[in-house]
Scaffold this motif. Sequence first.
Motif, PDB file in Angstrom:
ATOM      1  N   VAL A 145      38.503  26.211  46.491  1.00  0.00           N
ATOM      2  CA  VAL A 145      39.700  27.030  46.695  1.00  0.00           C
ATOM      3  C   VAL A 145      39.458  28.389  46.032  1.00  0.00           C
ATOM      4  CG1 VAL A 145      42.133  27.345  46.129  1.00  0.00           C
ATOM      5  CG2 VAL A 145      41.307  25.095  46.846  1.00  0.00           C
ATOM      6  N   SER A 146      39.454  29.443  46.824  1.00  0.00           N
ATOM      7  CA  SER A 146      39.304  30.799  46.291  1.00  0.00           C
ATOM      8  C   SER A 146      40.676  31.324  45.884  1.00  0.00           C
ATOM      9  CB  SER A 146      38.693  31.723  47.346  1.00  0.00           C
ATOM     10  OG  SER A 146      37.410  31.276  47.717  1.00  0.00           O
ATOM     11  N   MET A 147      40.722  31.990  44.725  1.00  0.00           N
ATOM     12  CA  MET A 147      42.012  32.443  44.209  1.00  0.00           C
ATOM     13  C   MET A 147      41.810  33.698  43.357  1.00  0.00           C
ATOM     14  SD  MET A 147      44.676  30.201  41.862  1.00  0.00           S
ATOM     15  CE  MET A 147      44.914  28.983  43.165  1.00  0.00           C
ATOM     16  N   LYS A 148      42.639  34.708  43.586  1.00  0.00           N
ATOM     17  CA  LYS A 148      42.632  35.879  42.722  1.00  0.00           C
ATOM     18  C   LYS A 148      43.511  35.595  41.517  1.00  0.00           C
ATOM     19  CE  LYS A 148      41.563  39.545  46.026  1.00  0.00           C
ATOM     20  NZ  LYS A 148      41.981  40.851  46.585  1.00  0.00           N
ATOM     21  N   MET A 149      42.963  35.891  40.328  1.00  0.00           N
ATOM     22  CA  MET A 149      43.671  35.592  39.096  1.00  0.00           C
ATOM     23  C   MET A 149      43.532  36.753  38.121  1.00  0.00           C
ATOM     24  SD  MET A 149      42.249  31.699  38.752  1.00  0.00           S
ATOM     25  CE  MET A 149      43.029  31.377  37.182  1.00  0.00           C
ATOM     26  N   ARG A 150      44.537  36.894  37.273  1.00  0.00           N
ATOM     27  CA  ARG A 150      44.514  37.925  36.245  1.00  0.00           C
ATOM     28  C   ARG A 150      43.804  37.441  34.990  1.00  0.00           C
ATOM     29  NH1 ARG A 150      49.228  42.069  35.697  1.00  0.00           N
ATOM     30  NH2 ARG A 150      49.995  42.288  37.822  1.00  0.00           N
ATOM     31  N   ARG A 151      43.298  38.377  34.243  1.00  0.00           N
ATOM     32  CA  ARG A 151      42.729  38.061  32.942  1.00  0.00           C
ATOM     33  C   ARG A 151      43.828  37.516  32.033  1.00  0.00           C
ATOM     34  NH1 ARG A 151      41.582  40.749  27.780  1.00  0.00           N
ATOM     35  NH2 ARG A 151      39.537  40.042  27.035  1.00  0.00           N
ATOM     36  N   LEU A 200      45.278  24.163  30.150  1.00  0.00           N
ATOM     37  CA  LEU A 200      45.316  25.566  29.770  1.00  0.00           C
ATOM     38  C   LEU A 200      43.917  26.152  29.939  1.00  0.00           C
ATOM     39  CD1 LEU A 200      47.587  25.563  26.587  1.00  0.00           C
ATOM     40  CD2 LEU A 200      48.186  26.225  28.920  1.00  0.00           C
ATOM     41  N   VAL A 201      43.839  27.241  30.700  1.00  0.00           N
ATOM     42  CA  VAL A 201      42.550  27.834  31.051  1.00  0.00           C
ATOM     43  C   VAL A 201      42.586  29.333  30.759  1.00  0.00           C
ATOM     44  CG1 VAL A 201      40.917  28.264  32.917  1.00  0.00           C
ATOM     45  CG2 VAL A 201      42.216  26.131  32.875  1.00  0.00           C
ATOM     46  N   TRP A 202      41.561  29.806  30.070  1.00  0.00           N
ATOM     47  CA  TRP A 202      41.435  31.246  29.822  1.00  0.00           C
ATOM     48  C   TRP A 202      40.560  31.873  30.893  1.00  0.00           C
ATOM     49  CZ3 TRP A 202      43.509  35.110  27.142  1.00  0.00           C
ATOM     50  CH2 TRP A 202      42.801  36.313  27.080  1.00  0.00           C
ATOM     51  N   VAL A 203      41.086  32.893  31.550  1.00  0.00           N
ATOM     52  CA  VAL A 203      40.334  33.651  32.555  1.00  0.00           C
ATOM     53  C   VAL A 203      39.925  34.976  31.928  1.00  0.00           C
ATOM     54  CG1 VAL A 203      40.456  34.793  34.801  1.00  0.00           C
ATOM     55  CG2 VAL A 203      41.516  32.549  34.479  1.00  0.00           C
ATOM     56  N   GLU A 204      38.631  35.210  31.847  1.00  0.00           N
ATOM     57  CA  GLU A 204      38.120  36.361  31.115  1.00  0.00           C
ATOM     58  C   GLU A 204      38.272  37.668  31.882  1.00  0.00           C
ATOM     59  OE1 GLU A 204      36.765  38.640  28.184  1.00  0.00           O
ATOM     60  OE2 GLU A 204      37.167  36.487  28.022  1.00  0.00           O
ATOM     61  N   ARG A 205      38.251  37.602  33.214  1.00  0.00           N
ATOM     62  CA  ARG A 205      38.180  38.833  34.011  1.00  0.00           C
ATOM     63  C   ARG A 205      39.084  38.712  35.233  1.00  0.00           C
ATOM     64  NH1 ARG A 205      33.780  42.669  34.804  1.00  0.00           N
ATOM     65  NH2 ARG A 205      33.689  43.462  36.930  1.00  0.00           N
ATOM     66  N   SER A 206      39.896  39.739  35.473  1.00  0.00           N
ATOM     67  CA  SER A 206      40.736  39.750  36.672  1.00  0.00           C
ATOM     68  C   SER A 206      39.881  39.876  37.924  1.00  0.00           C
ATOM     69  CB  SER A 206      41.726  40.918  36.620  1.00  0.00           C
ATOM     70  OG  SER A 206      42.604  40.802  35.537  1.00  0.00           O
ATOM     71  N   GLY A 207      40.335  39.223  39.002  1.00  0.00           N
ATOM     72  CA  GLY A 207      39.617  39.309  40.265  1.00  0.00           C
ATOM     73  C   GLY A 207      39.542  37.963  40.954  1.00  0.00           C
ATOM     74  N   ALA A 208      38.553  37.805  41.827  1.00  0.00           N
ATOM     75  CA  ALA A 208      38.397  36.575  42.614  1.00  0.00           C
ATOM     76  C   ALA A 208      37.702  35.492  41.791  1.00  0.00           C
ATOM     77  CB  ALA A 208      37.602  36.866  43.882  1.00  0.00           C
ATOM     78  N   HIS A 209      38.230  34.273  41.871  1.00  0.00           N
ATOM     79  CA  HIS A 209      37.657  33.119  41.185  1.00  0.00           C
ATOM     80  C   HIS A 209      37.644  31.933  42.142  1.00  0.00           C
ATOM     81  CE1 HIS A 209      37.730  35.083  37.208  1.00  0.00           C
ATOM     82  NE2 HIS A 209      38.819  35.681  37.677  1.00  0.00           N
ATOM     83  N   VAL A 210      36.834  30.931  41.812  1.00  0.00           N
ATOM     84  CA  VAL A 210      36.666  29.784  42.713  1.00  0.00           C
ATOM     85  C   VAL A 210      36.915  28.485  41.952  1.00  0.00           C
ATOM     86  CG1 VAL A 210      35.101  28.524  44.231  1.00  0.00           C
ATOM     87  CG2 VAL A 210      34.995  31.025  44.142  1.00  0.00           C
TER      88      VAL A 210
END
Length: 234
Positions: A145-151, A200-210
């Motif tokens: 599942v591709s998803m755009k997410m914020r940092r 709870l998940v930390w996203v380091e960089r805004s953009g596209a994630h999988v």
Amino acid sequence: MGNLVGSRQLRRIDCLDHSESGGTFSDVPASLWAQYLIGHLDGGADLVALLATCSACSTAAPALIHACGESLHAFTVSSMRQLAGLCAIPWESEVDFTSEAALLEKGGLQTLRGSRMQHPIYVGTERDKITTASNPPAKGDVFLVSMKMRRGLHSVSLSGWRNTHHGVLALSLDGELLTGSEGLDWYGVSTELHTCPPLLVWVERSGAHVWRFETVDTRGLGYWMCLERFQVTA
């Protein structure tokens, strides 16, 4: 947060042009302003409003845009348009497995290994319990599942049905396993809806994630993976 035009914070910033000490916006490092703006501006539109309202701010616009991109998104940006695009990434995303139309509209689900995803699947042959699932299911099935997410920090919620014929799911984000060696077990003595404890998940960089969903095992009689909803909230 609403637009800051005319707000107390924005008027306070504008007063820097007229401070008795003679200090101006340009005297303050852009990196410090970026840290301030994290708590007071909501996206590119508010930054545009700030630059338009504060006459002294415009001279520092390139440095400010760059610093905000690094601080808010861990992303090197060179234009207001690029920063606004990152700030337009939603705070919440959802995959609704009960609706084929919703999955097709999002266009973010891809079968990597195994049978094709099929809709509708009636969970436990019960017509009121509908999902989209690999059919026939097998150990090693994988879909993405591709998803755009914020940092930032995100709460991840996953719901689906338990059943005697359901398998164990391993969930990964950008190649990092999140569910541990035990996985998420969807076995149950009867067909019932279940919501996993939030991750709870930390996203380091805004953009596209999988996101990677893999059926890794079973503690029952089969490998069905009948999910209801996948929600990610910053």
